[in-house]
Scaffold this motif. Structure first.
Motif, short mmCIF file in Angstrom:
data_model
loop_
_atom_site.label_atom_id
_atom_site.label_comp_id
_atom_site.label_asym_id
_atom_site.label_seq_id
_atom_site.Cartn_x
_atom_site.Cartn_y
_atom_site.Cartn_z
N MET A 253 0.82 -1.30 0.07
CA MET A 253 -0.17 0.00 0.10
C MET A 253 0.92 1.41 0.16
O MET A 253 0.51 2.03 -0.72
N ALA A 254 2.20 1.00 0.59
CA ALA A 254 2.89 2.44 0.76
C ALA A 254 3.63 2.59 -0.35
O ALA A 254 3.76 4.00 -0.82
N PHE A 255 4.33 1.54 -1.27
CA PHE A 255 4.95 1.75 -2.17
C PHE A 255 4.27 1.19 -3.63
O PHE A 255 4.92 1.37 -4.86
N GLY A 256 3.15 0.68 -3.56
CA GLY A 256 2.53 0.15 -4.78
C GLY A 256 1.53 1.13 -5.54
O GLY A 256 1.46 1.89 -5.12
N PRO A 257 0.67 0.31 -6.17
CA PRO A 257 -0.45 1.46 -7.00
C PRO A 257 -1.29 2.13 -5.93
O PRO A 257 -1.59 1.44 -4.64
N SER B 31 -9.63 1.30 11.24
CA SER B 31 -10.00 2.30 10.78
C SER B 31 -9.28 2.99 9.62
O SER B 31 -8.09 2.72 9.85
N PRO B 32 -9.68 3.50 8.56
CA PRO B 32 -9.10 3.86 7.56
C PRO B 32 -8.10 5.07 7.96
O PRO B 32 -6.87 5.12 7.49
N VAL B 33 -8.43 5.85 8.86
CA VAL B 33 -7.51 6.81 9.32
C VAL B 33 -6.11 6.27 9.90
O VAL B 33 -5.11 6.73 9.64
N ARG B 34 -6.44 5.41 10.84
CA ARG B 34 -5.35 4.53 11.63
C ARG B 34 -4.69 4.02 10.44
O ARG B 34 -3.23 4.22 10.43
N LEU B 35 -4.93 3.30 9.60
CA LEU B 35 -4.50 2.56 8.32
C LEU B 35 -3.51 3.66 7.54
O LEU B 35 -2.54 3.49 7.47
N ILE C 83 0.61 3.66 7.01
CA ILE C 83 1.01 3.62 5.56
C ILE C 83 2.01 4.69 5.65
O ILE C 83 3.04 4.68 4.75
N ASP C 84 1.91 5.96 5.93
CA ASP C 84 2.65 7.18 5.74
C ASP C 84 3.92 6.83 6.67
O ASP C 84 4.96 7.17 5.96
N ARG C 85 3.73 6.14 7.69
CA ARG C 85 4.90 5.71 8.59
C ARG C 85 5.86 4.78 7.76
O ARG C 85 7.09 4.97 7.83
#
Lengths: 278, 278
Positions: B175-179, B201-205, B209-211
């Motif tokens: 999710m971090a580096f792909g499409p 939760s989408p917010v936590r996810l 991913i930003d991390r």
């Protein structure tokens, strides 16, 4: 995607895919074979047309190898693409990831591979040769697990690949200790030579199998591939049924064979005493 | 045949197959889903009904899991038996050897596994933890190779098994580096919790991913399975496309994580500098 897999040193002796009488016997082009009538029969032919060495095949290849008309192959391929059973590779097709997923779940091979891998690693450490686990599938043996040093394994021993019974060490093990009808099946299938060393006469093959039965293991010198030899032993489940073959394969010298045979027989004993195959 | 595969210590935390919200999401019984009309669509459902933990399934199981009426399942199963795609196990069915053969030939996974196995063995020697190679398949990651000590791997990491993107370390790497659309796909699929630690939760996810994007690797603490954690890094082909994830998984202590992360990053560097994935 280009991925470096086998070192070039493996390749010179490897029979090319699709050449009659050599290794990929069932994917030889066979335009004269009538295509099966059922959708599933055609699909099975299409999926089995891909050999271990075929990354991708064109529509024409698929039609020629299966005997299924191009229009039908095209229509079925469209459905197989949607299901993830095939993938596009430019104008060609590849086997799809979904098939890897399903294939990895086949219980007979999965359980064998998982329980025997540690022993295969130990045997590899002891011999530094390629260690192969094989099972019987019809009149051929199929490679289900392989442990080898990087780039060192003979290219035809890829997982999912197969060789005829009569020239491989494991095949002879299955003929010596498995169902008695295997000998007839092999002879009826035609004793195709993979190398000048392969047994091509039933009389010679019978003598070899008697020898295997007496020794408890089989040795094969360059009968599958020039430059390579194998030693194989049978593995039994506790009911006494022959379930797999385990082999040491490589550029073996005749002087190494006794030592590797001892390692192989010790590994067989360890597997049996650990009851890894219950 | 009974074969000892995983040690009992792996099992207590393993989610049972077929329980909604746990691991085998696609093989949950789904009698309300309309069956597809095409023969191939039905066959695909039947073959995919077998999870990594299902050695065998009855006709009733297959019919319930696929939504295909019993009579059709029976008729198709007969054909699949003849083709070697299914095998009989008493009154039940198993996936057949022929599927292992075809699945082992899928080029995308075969080439990756063969070229990366030596590095996975080295990483296993350095960490003594389970090393997993995974690729993206739709909105899930699929395990394509595993190196572990005998009986030590979490049972759900069997080859051909899969986990959702949002709770696994490798999924977060994709999710971090792909499409970029993968995040939306995961959220739309519902952020099912595999354990109380899974991001729901989408917010936590999104924050996680930003991390991962900032760190260059992902760490997951008991989000897939209680008692187990993972660290994952992305692997790229030379064109720059993300092609696989490599992870260290085990009963990791937080104090081990920095050391294992260094080993994992060094392995990634070795793979890239060797150009094993060209």
């Amino acid at each position: 995607m280009t991925i470096t897999t086998e070192s070039p040193m493996d390749l010179p002796c490897a029979p090319a895919a699709g050449i009659p009488g050599l290794i990929e016997l069932q994917s030889v082009e066979c335009p004269d074979t009538p295509a099966p009538n059922s959708v599933l029969g055609k699909v099975a032919l299409i999926l089995q047309a891909f050999s271990v060495d075929d990354d991708e095949l064109t529509l024409s290849h698929l039609s020629r190898r299966t005997g299924v008309p191009k229009a039908s192959v095209h229509r079925l391929a469209q459905e197989l693409l949607e299901l993830g059973f095939l993938e596009r590779a430019g104008a060609s097709y590849r086997l799809g990831m979904r098939l890897f997923e399903i294939g990895a779940r086949v219980p007979r091979t999965r359980a064998l591979r998982e329980s025997l891998l540690p022993f295969m690693h130990a045997l590899h450490s002891a011999t530094r040769q390629t260690i192969l686990l094989t099972v019987l599938q019809g009149a051929e043996i199929v490679f289900v697990e392989r442990v080898n040093s990087y780039g060192q394994a003979p290219s035809l021993s890829k997982l999912g690949g197969h060789v005829p019974l009569h020239c491989s060490a494991t095949g002879k093990v299955f003929m010596a200790f498995g169902p008695p009808e295997l000998f007839e099946t092999a002879v009826r299938g035609g004793l195709t030579r993979l190398t000048p060393n392969s047994a091509a006469s039933p009389v010679r093959l019978r003598a070899q199998i008697d020898r295997v039965r007496a020794d408890g293991h089989a040795v094969e010198y360059e009968e599958v591939m020039q430059g390579f030899s194998s030693i194989a032993v049978p593995l039994y489940e506790s009911s006494g049924r022959l379930i797999a073959g385990l082999s040491v394969t490589g550029t073996l010298q005749r002087t190494d064979i006794p030592r590797f045979t001892r390692s192989l027989l010790m590994t067989k004993e360890m597997i049996e005493s650990s009851r890894a195959i219950a």
